[in-house]
Design a protein around this motif. Structure first.
Motif, mmCIF file in Angstrom:
data_model
loop_
_atom_site.group_PDB
_atom_site.id
_atom_site.type_symbol
_atom_site.label_atom_id
_atom_site.label_comp_id
_atom_site.label_asym_id
_atom_site.label_seq_id
_atom_site.Cartn_x
_atom_site.Cartn_y
_atom_site.Cartn_z
ATOM 1 N N LYS A 1 0.847 -1.188 0.000
ATOM 2 C CA LYS A 1 0.000 0.000 0.000
ATOM 3 C C LYS A 1 0.885 1.242 0.000
ATOM 4 O O LYS A 1 1.863 1.322 0.734
ATOM 5 C CB LYS A 1 -0.886 0.004 1.235
ATOM 6 N N GLU A 2 0.495 2.182 -0.818
ATOM 7 C CA GLU A 2 1.309 3.391 -0.936
ATOM 8 C C GLU A 2 1.370 4.133 0.377
ATOM 9 O O GLU A 2 0.360 4.430 0.999
ATOM 10 C CB GLU A 2 0.694 4.307 -1.999
ATOM 11 N N ARG A 3 2.555 4.420 0.841
ATOM 12 C CA ARG A 3 2.744 5.116 2.112
ATOM 13 C C ARG A 3 3.005 6.585 1.802
ATOM 14 O O ARG A 3 3.956 6.926 1.122
ATOM 15 C CB ARG A 3 3.937 4.481 2.827
ATOM 16 N N LYS A 4 2.151 7.444 2.340
ATOM 17 C CA LYS A 4 2.304 8.860 2.004
ATOM 18 C C LYS A 4 2.508 9.752 3.221
ATOM 19 O O LYS A 4 2.844 10.915 3.096
ATOM 20 C CB LYS A 4 1.075 9.339 1.224
ATOM 21 N N GLU A 5 2.250 9.236 4.393
ATOM 22 C CA GLU A 5 2.392 10.058 5.585
ATOM 23 C C GLU A 5 3.706 9.713 6.283
ATOM 24 O O GLU A 5 4.011 8.535 6.484
ATOM 25 C CB GLU A 5 1.220 9.825 6.543
ATOM 26 N N VAL A 6 4.422 10.733 6.673
ATOM 27 C CA VAL A 6 5.738 10.498 7.271
ATOM 28 C C VAL A 6 5.652 10.061 8.727
ATOM 29 O O VAL A 6 6.578 9.481 9.259
ATOM 30 C CB VAL A 6 6.625 11.756 7.180
ATOM 31 N N ALA A 7 4.559 10.369 9.371
ATOM 32 C CA ALA A 7 4.496 10.086 10.803
ATOM 33 C C ALA A 7 3.245 9.287 11.142
ATOM 34 O O ALA A 7 2.624 9.498 12.156
ATOM 35 C CB ALA A 7 4.512 11.390 11.593
ATOM 36 N N GLN A 8 2.893 8.382 10.266
ATOM 37 C CA GLN A 8 1.642 7.670 10.474
ATOM 38 C C GLN A 8 1.885 6.320 11.146
ATOM 39 O O GLN A 8 2.829 5.607 10.820
ATOM 40 C CB GLN A 8 0.958 7.440 9.129
ATOM 41 N N ILE A 9 1.022 5.989 12.073
ATOM 42 C CA ILE A 9 1.088 4.693 12.738
ATOM 43 C C ILE A 9 -0.245 3.995 12.495
ATOM 44 O O ILE A 9 -1.305 4.573 12.736
ATOM 45 C CB ILE A 9 1.323 4.862 14.244
ATOM 46 N N SER A 10 -0.173 2.767 11.989
ATOM 47 C CA SER A 10 -1.392 2.022 11.716
ATOM 48 C C SER A 10 -1.503 0.856 12.684
ATOM 49 O O SER A 10 -0.520 0.223 13.042
ATOM 50 C CB SER A 10 -1.377 1.490 10.277
ATOM 51 N N LEU A 11 -2.722 0.609 13.107
ATOM 52 C CA LEU A 11 -2.976 -0.480 14.043
ATOM 53 C C LEU A 11 -3.993 -1.431 13.468
ATOM 54 O O LEU A 11 -4.917 -1.016 12.769
ATOM 55 C CB LEU A 11 -3.528 0.092 15.358
ATOM 56 N N ARG A 12 -3.831 -2.689 13.794
ATOM 57 C CA ARG A 12 -4.764 -3.690 13.310
ATOM 58 C C ARG A 12 -5.771 -4.034 14.395
ATOM 59 O O ARG A 12 -5.509 -3.899 15.581
ATOM 60 C CB ARG A 12 -4.000 -4.944 12.897
ATOM 61 N N GLN A 13 -6.893 -4.495 13.944
ATOM 62 C CA GLN A 13 -7.970 -4.871 14.843
ATOM 63 C C GLN A 13 -7.490 -5.834 15.932
ATOM 64 O O GLN A 13 -7.788 -5.672 17.113
ATOM 65 C CB GLN A 13 -9.070 -5.537 14.002
ATOM 66 N N GLU A 14 -6.700 -6.822 15.545
ATOM 67 C CA GLU A 14 -6.259 -7.833 16.510
ATOM 68 C C GLU A 14 -5.324 -7.234 17.552
ATOM 69 O O GLU A 14 -5.302 -7.654 18.700
ATOM 70 C CB GLU A 14 -5.555 -8.995 15.793
ATOM 71 N N GLU A 15 -4.545 -6.265 17.164
ATOM 72 C CA GLU A 15 -3.656 -5.613 18.130
ATOM 73 C C GLU A 15 -4.474 -4.790 19.120
ATOM 74 O O GLU A 15 -4.246 -4.829 20.325
ATOM 75 C CB GLU A 15 -2.664 -4.699 17.404
ATOM 76 N N ILE A 16 -5.411 -4.086 18.572
ATOM 77 C CA ILE A 16 -6.213 -3.176 19.385
ATOM 78 C C ILE A 16 -6.926 -3.917 20.501
ATOM 79 O O ILE A 16 -6.982 -3.478 21.638
ATOM 80 C CB ILE A 16 -7.233 -2.459 18.479
ATOM 81 N N ARG A 17 -7.449 -5.085 20.182
ATOM 82 C CA ARG A 17 -8.271 -5.807 21.146
ATOM 83 C C ARG A 17 -7.491 -6.243 22.374
ATOM 84 O O ARG A 17 -8.065 -6.485 23.421
ATOM 85 C CB ARG A 17 -8.841 -7.064 20.486
ATOM 86 N N LEU A 18 -6.210 -6.373 22.237
ATOM 87 C CA LEU A 18 -5.429 -6.986 23.308
ATOM 88 C C LEU A 18 -4.702 -5.986 24.192
ATOM 89 O O LEU A 18 -3.988 -6.371 25.104
ATOM 90 C CB LEU A 18 -4.399 -7.950 22.692
ATOM 91 N N ILE A 19 -4.855 -4.709 23.942
ATOM 92 C CA ILE A 19 -4.078 -3.739 24.706
ATOM 93 C C ILE A 19 -4.737 -3.492 26.060
ATOM 94 O O ILE A 19 -5.907 -3.130 26.129
ATOM 95 C CB ILE A 19 -3.932 -2.422 23.915
ATOM 96 N N PRO A 20 -4.001 -3.707 27.141
ATOM 97 C CA PRO A 20 -4.594 -3.537 28.473
ATOM 98 C C PRO A 20 -5.023 -2.090 28.709
ATOM 99 O O PRO A 20 -4.438 -1.153 28.179
ATOM 100 C CB PRO A 20 -3.445 -3.914 29.427
ATOM 101 N N GLY A 21 -6.047 -1.964 29.530
ATOM 102 C CA GLY A 21 -6.481 -0.637 29.934
ATOM 103 C C GLY A 21 -7.301 0.096 28.906
ATOM 104 O O GLY A 21 -7.670 1.249 29.112
ATOM 105 N N THR A 22 -7.605 -0.541 27.788
ATOM 106 C CA THR A 22 -8.385 0.139 26.757
ATOM 107 C C THR A 22 -9.723 -0.523 26.514
ATOM 108 O O THR A 22 -10.525 -0.029 25.738
ATOM 109 C CB THR A 22 -7.626 0.167 25.427
ATOM 110 N N GLN A 23 -9.967 -1.653 27.138
ATOM 111 C CA GLN A 23 -11.197 -2.407 26.944
ATOM 112 C C GLN A 23 -11.446 -2.693 25.460
ATOM 113 O O GLN A 23 -12.578 -2.718 24.989
ATOM 114 C CB GLN A 23 -12.416 -1.682 27.539
ATOM 115 N N GLY A 24 -10.369 -2.849 24.730
ATOM 116 C CA GLY A 24 -10.500 -3.199 23.322
ATOM 117 C C GLY A 24 -11.000 -2.074 22.446
ATOM 118 O O GLY A 24 -11.436 -2.295 21.323
ATOM 119 N N ASP A 25 -10.934 -0.856 22.946
ATOM 120 C CA ASP A 25 -11.451 0.272 22.186
ATOM 121 C C ASP A 25 -10.343 0.891 21.339
ATOM 122 O O ASP A 25 -9.349 1.394 21.862
ATOM 123 C CB ASP A 25 -12.017 1.316 23.142
#
Lengths: 856, 394
Positions: A214-238
């Protein structure tokens, strides 16, 4: 007899581009490799591991042996694999070229005794392979029985003819899934139809990853995947709460859902879902996002230096993309926790259409009055006529033909937060206002279209109509009531010019905000003026019909003159009819892939946004409609280093200068009252700056582990002392460290932990107080603004997930414990009535949250 | 419990501060202007309810006045925090900020408004009727400073060597016929009992008493208020009471007089560990009444934490004074336990028990008119009895 299976691995890309695999390639044509006769005679076995480059059409472009099993096996495997065909892989919903690792295992088995086929009496074995718990069809699985093999299709179906008579062992092999073994009786002339539920090796996380081109155009962009998001403590999967753990994002006091990005005020950062601006990111106090994270395909965050496709903000950018509802079966979940309940159902409607519906509703309004009533005498308690309640909902229907690059979707989503409090003893207010209420709601209906117009030319459209309602009231005579019908149109045409190594995008981005606002309140006092209770009774009212239009036009170019160099440049034209102002924002970003794993990057750009009109800053009586657009100049340099396929390091330095910031005016110094004052409530004379460094050491989600360490070193300053010099901004947070990790344990347990350390918040000390004998309260006299830093913040959160997998559904239990060490973190300072004594206000103690979630 | 619950719901909480209602050192509890509202060319007398339980001598107060802003925009050096932070420094050097004037000392203070205040506005300008405010600063210090050493007051405020309180008070100045007046307190009720002026409110240790202040009917003045849309709304004043005491706790520090919520006073020596029983079981109650339009009034009363275990005072005889200045003498048993003797509407003043003779004596209050009054006896044992004979006031 050779036997092979497919393994898809994460591989790096030359341009450092990152995307999320939304559809894995499925093998649709498998050519059996020739078993070298000499090796067959010798009974030899071996495994050849190859690297395949697949084109966007799923065809094999190139094959290389990475682990040899000997020249003869290698040659046989390469011959066979070159003839393979796959369904196109998709990255971020778009067919994309990917790179796979493929293992071909040559396992010698004695050839079965040849039988005379009897076409009329052959046994037929057919059925469907699905994943246990999710019922997701398993394409590419290999079904073996009696020396016969077949690969399942995309829908998980298979059929084998001529299966040997009698009881046979059936084996199913699929990537990331446990080997499934069953015994079946086969009778010539009959069909044996089965459905096998094959268990995934690990649930709740780590699926295979392909990083596409995928073409990367932003120099400071961080992308997260659904599976990563669900497992982060303290966020209730949000998903949206995860953003608060990324570099560049300061921790807001009490952990509420304000995004303070690189020292910018929350208004400076905008959030988009499917490129549609949403005005409210979190429900009350940041409990949960107003958009269901389970419907997201991915989430990207840019703390700054983003490109021209987005304007009207000078801080950060949050982009969420909704995913295509399930095209493979009816799925969903129901989730119950201590504050709310939510449910989601998604299903295919036809081969190309699928739909999803989700809803969430809190029950604080039911529980809280009962709890308060049990402890506090009714006449003294806060009485809720409408206790805090929130709800959000999402409906989406999408048309997306298989293997096509076009799609169309219609979605409708919204959110509502309401609260009404009745004070039984409203003695603090001389007018006896004891009823306070808030109501904040938004709705959006979005139509989206992705359509290839011609070879190398694509068109993307997002059009939305919404309804935003904001209402605050105190008693019957103080209120702010705003209703807006935002209409947003984004049309983007992209033309790729391969010969010039150039891609051009021309976009129209128009936001219209017709609506009306009614505001009745006391006059706005100056920032440092002691409110006069008599003046406060002389209410002012403003009724305004608004017709603000913010047209935007952008031209974006991605130029790759040589493979290692990419230049992203663009210019954006914006305007605002309320202010009667227009502006031009040029932006430039450069990526230089110095070596295969190392990329240097730099960006510079100009950014503008309208002042915070939600606070009435552009109103005639309460604000100043002649304010200028607030501006920022952003500079950034950095480097990305990939150590392994999973581990990467991103370091960046930034400088942001703020100008034409809207600021409240100050009171007059002198006691001269001989002439009428004509000073304004706000002026565009504010300025500031923010600079710092951000580091992200990240381990991508692999089978068992993911995590990151994010550190931000920053300094944010604003104008103080009547605009004469810089002083620390109240949002200044020099150190911000987040380390989090999640690991998958046996028996479907997942354990995660997060550590957060930040510098303490800044506060302004009080040097005394004045007793207001009319209002009967003490007015504090401020010392040097933001000259005192509160103690540092530290918190450890832990999350444990356990999943029970049944045949057709799964039950997940999760325990999310915030502040495990029960540290008394200082969030603010409270004072006694005359400001002569003070004490720290500490945040939440240890807080375990237990939840249950059923998925099917 | 409410606090604990709110802490749990909202965030963690620290240890509670001493409530605002508890007066332990120098406090300015209220300021009153008479008349409550001025017309251009008029002047008002200013009084303040200032208390300092740490000292027997009264505090020193310096009064400063600022010119009203005729445009009604609230501009004044008296309410500018930047000016106020330097006020003590400026005053100690004898150079008050521009627009700030010395207008009084201790209980002698007057604020006057120029007759030409609104001359910068044309005749008929609605701002003349809407009015503005004259702003007054009262600098109180917990020390006794002679009138000829005013600079000392500013120095003490600046140095912080003694407790000082700077108070801002505003007086409405406008044209027009209707004029706001100060409210007039009527009965002070403690535990449902009207407390006679000069008498103690009897409260029991560990037992809450409902407190209330009543005001005369005329205190609830009607007035009109112009709404932002131009409509004129007829309203009636709300009177809000603010309660204070030298010990003990109130359930509602402030309460509107027409509220259906009760205000309960928890005497000292109850459950609150930081509120022990005073050595002499006595304390003071203060209540400030505000009408939110600039009208103010004060009322105070002593309270006594009675003890049912004490002996009950019994009066046998009451002397008949021949003049108003004669001492009224009571004889009987256990008169050392006699707290108040109430003659009709008021308590006898300057109560004194002579341990040698066992007699109790008091003086006739000035406001008590000639006549015969039954005598109510209030004992330290919480008793409320009557004397067998009446008091004849000459």
């Amino acid at each position: 007899m050779p036997f092979a299976f497919l393994v898809v691995l994460a591989l790096g890309q030359a341009d450092g581009g990152a995307g999320v695999l939304t559809k894995a390639p499925a093998l649709v044509r498998q050519v059996e490799a020739r078993f070298p006769p000499a090796l067959a005679d010798a009974g030899a076995s071996g495994t050849v591991v190859m690297e395949l480059d697949l084109g966007a059409d799923g065809k094999v472009l190139d094959v290389r042996v990475t682990t040899s099993a000997g020249a003869e096996f290698d040659l046989a495997a390469l011959e066979a694999v070159r003839q393979f065909e796959f369904t196109p892989a998709e990255v971020d919903g778009v067919p994309a070229a990917v790179r796979l690792s493929y293992s071909y295992e040559f396992l010698f088995r004695p050839a079965p005794v040849a039988e005379v086929p009897d076409a009329g009496l052959e046994a037929v074995f057919s059925g469907r392979i699905v994943e246990r718990g999710t019922r997701e069809p398993l394409g590419g699985a290999i079904v073996s029985v009696g020396g016969l093999e077949v690969v399942t299709g995309d829908d998980g179906r298979f059929e084998l003819r001529g299966v040997p008579e009698g009881q046979q062992q059936v084996t199913v092999s699929a990537v990331d899934h446990a080997r499934y073994v069953e015994r079946e009786d086969f009778v010539p002339g009959t069909r044996t139809e089965v459905t096998y539920h094959v268990r995934r090796e690990v649930y709740g996380g780590g699926e295979t990853v392909v990083r596409g081109k995928k073409e990367r155009k932003e120099v400071a962009q961080i992308s997260l995947r659904q599976e990563e998001i669900r497992l982060i403590p303290g966020t209730q999967g949000d998903a949206f709460k995860v953003i608060q753990n990324l570099p560049g994002v300061a921790r807001a006091p009490f952990g509420i859902g304000l995004l303070v990005v690189r020292g910018s005020k929350p208004w400076d950062t905008r959030t988009y879902v499917d490129e549609t601006f949403i005005p409210l990111l979190f429900h009350f106090g940041g409990l949960f996002a107003t958009y269901n994270a389970n419907l997201l395909q991915d989430l990207s965050f840019s703390p700054g230096s983003f490109g021209v496709p987005y304007g009207r903000s000078i801080g950060g950018l949050v982009e969420a993309t909704a995913r295509t509802p399930s095209q493979k079966g009816v799925h969903g979940y129901a989730d119950v926790n201590v504050v709310d309940a939510s449910a989601l159902v998604e299903m295919p409607l036809s081969q190309s259409w699928s739909a999803a519906v989700s809803v969430r509703r809190s029950y604080i309004d039911i529980l809280l009055p009962a709890v308060l009533g049990a402890f506090v005498k009714a006449k003294e308690a806060l009485s809720f006529t409408v206790a805090p309640r929130y709800a959000d909902w999402q409906v989406r229907a999408e048309w997306k033909p298989p293997d096509a690059r076009k799609r169309f979707f219609v979605s409708y989503f919204g959110s509502s937060d309401a609260l009404k409090v009745l004070l039984p003893n409203p003695a603090l207010d001389p007018e006896g206002r004891g009823e306070f209420g808030t109501f904040i709601a938004y709705q959006r209906a979005v139509v989206g279209l992705d359509w290839p117009l011609a070879d190398g030319v694509s068109y993307r459209m997002r059009t939305s109509v919404g309804l935003d309602q904001v209402r605050f009231s105190a008693g019957s005579d103080l209120f702010a009531d705003a209703t807006t019908v935002p209409v947003q149109m984004r049309h983007v045409v992209t033309r790729e010019l391969p010969d010039e190594h150039l891609a051009l995008s021309l976009g129209l981005d128009v936001l219209a905000l017709p609506g009306k606002v009614s505001l009745q309140s006391p006059p706005v006092f100056k920032l440092d003026q002691i409110p006069d209770p008599f003046l406060s009774r002389q209410l002012i009212r403003e009724d305004a019909a608004q017709s603000a239009v913010e047209p935007g036009l952008f031209l974006d170019a991605v130029w790759k003159p040589v493979p290692a160099l990419k230049v992203v440049s663009g210019v954006r034209f914006d305007g605002d009819t309320t202010m009667g102002k227009a502006w031009v924002d040029p932006r430039l970003a450069v990526f230089w892939n110095v070596f295969e794993p190392t990329t240097l990057k730099a960006a510079a750009g100009l950014y503008h946004q309208p002042p915070d009109y939600r606070q009435g800053q552009l109103l005639q009586k309460f604000g100043n409609p002649n304010l200028k657009p607030e501006g920022a100049r952003q500079l950034m340099v950095g480097a990305e280093q990939r150590f392994t396929e999973a581990i990467s390091l991103d370091v960046q330095f930034y400088y942001k200068s703020l100008f034409d910031q809207s600021r409240q005016t100050l009171a007059l110094d002198s006691g001269d009252v001989s002439t009428s004052a004509t000073d304004l409530n706000y002026t565009s004379t504010g300025f500031g700056r923010s600079f710092g460094m951000e580091v992200l050491l990240r381990h991508q989600l692999t089978k068992n582990f993911f995590g990151w360490v994010a550190y931000s070193l920053s300094r944010t300053e604003r104008d103080y002392f009547q605009g004469k010099q810089y002083g620390p901004s109240p949002l200044d947070q020099p150190h911000n460290l987040v380390a989090l990790a999640s690991y998958k344990l046996p028996f479907d347990f997942i354990l995660g932990a997060k550590i957060r350390y930040t510098s303490g918040a800044l506060s302004t000390p009080y040097v005394g107080a004045l007793y207001d004998a009319n209002g009967n309260y003490h007015f504090p006299l401020f010392g040097t603004p933001n000259s005192r830093r509160l103690p540092d913040f530290f918190q450890l959160d832990v999350r444990l997930d356990k999943r029970f997998v049944f045949k057709d559904w799964m039950l997940a239990l999760y325990l999310d414990v915030q502040n495990v060490t029960n540290r008394r973190n200082v969030e603010a300072v409270s004072y006694n009535y005359d400001y002569t004594q003070q004490q720290y206000v500490t945040g939440l103690p240890i807080l375990p949250v237990l939840g249950v979630r059923g998925e099917w | 419990m409410k606090r604990a619950l709110l802490c749990l719901l909202l965030a963690g909480c620290g240890e509670a501060f001493l409530p605002e209602t508890v007066v332990v050192d120098l406090r300015v509890l209220g300021v009153k202007a008479e008349p409550a509202e001025l017309r251009p060319g008029e002047a008002a007398t200013l009084t303040a309810l200032v208390k300092d339980p740490t000292r027997s001598a009264p505090p020193t107060i310096v009064w400063l006045g600022c010119d009203p802003d005729p445009f009604g925009q609230g501009r004044s050096a008296c309410s500018n925090p930047t000016v106020l932070q330097d006020l003590a420094s400026a005053g100690s050097s004898g150079m008050l900020p521009v627009g700030v004037h010395l207008i009084g000392f201790n209980d002698q203070a007057r604020y006057a408004v120029s007759k030409d205040l609104f001359s910068v506005l044309p005749e008929g300008d609605p701002r003349r009727l809407k009015g503005t405010v004259g702003q007054v600063l009262a600098l109180a210090v917990a020390d006794t400073v002679p009138p000829d050493q005013l600079g000392e007051v500013f120095k003490k405020v600046q140095s912080g060597e003694v407790k000082a309180v700077v108070t801002l008070f505003r007086i409405v100045v406008r044209e027009g016929e209707m004029r706001n007046t100060n409210p007039v307190p009527a009965r002070l009720l403690v535990g449902g009992e009207a407390i006679a002026p000069g008498a103690h409110a009897l409260v029991k240790q560990g037992e809450d008493s409902v407190v209330a202040l009543e005001a005369t009917e005329a205190s609830f003045e009607p007035y009109t208020q112009t709404q932002p849309d131009g409509t004129v709304e007829s309203k009636t004043e709300r009177l809000i009471s603010a309660w204070y005491s030298t010990s003990g706790r109130f359930s509602q520090p402030r309460l509107a007089l027409d509220s259906d919520v009760e205000d309960r006073f928890s005497p000292p020596g109850g459950e609150e560990p930081k509120d022990p029983l005073p050595e002499r079981r006595e304390g003071q109650l203060y209540v400030v009444l505000r009408d939110a339009r600039g009208g103010n009034a004060f009322r105070e009363s002593a309270f006594y934490v009675c003890d049912e275990g004490r002996a009950r005072p019994v009066v046998r005889t009451v002397s008949t004074p021949s003049t108003r200045d004669d001492v009224v003498v009571l004889e009987g048993e256990h008169l050392e336990q006699l707290l108040d003797v109430v003659a009709g509407p008021v308590a006898l003043e300057q109560p004194f028990f002579d341990a040698a003779s066992g007699r109790w004596s008091g003086r006739i209050p000035k406001g008590l008119v000639k006549g015969e009054y039954p005598l109510g006896l209030r004992g330290k044992d919480c008793s409320r009895t009557s004397a067998p004979v009446s008091l004849v006031v000459p």
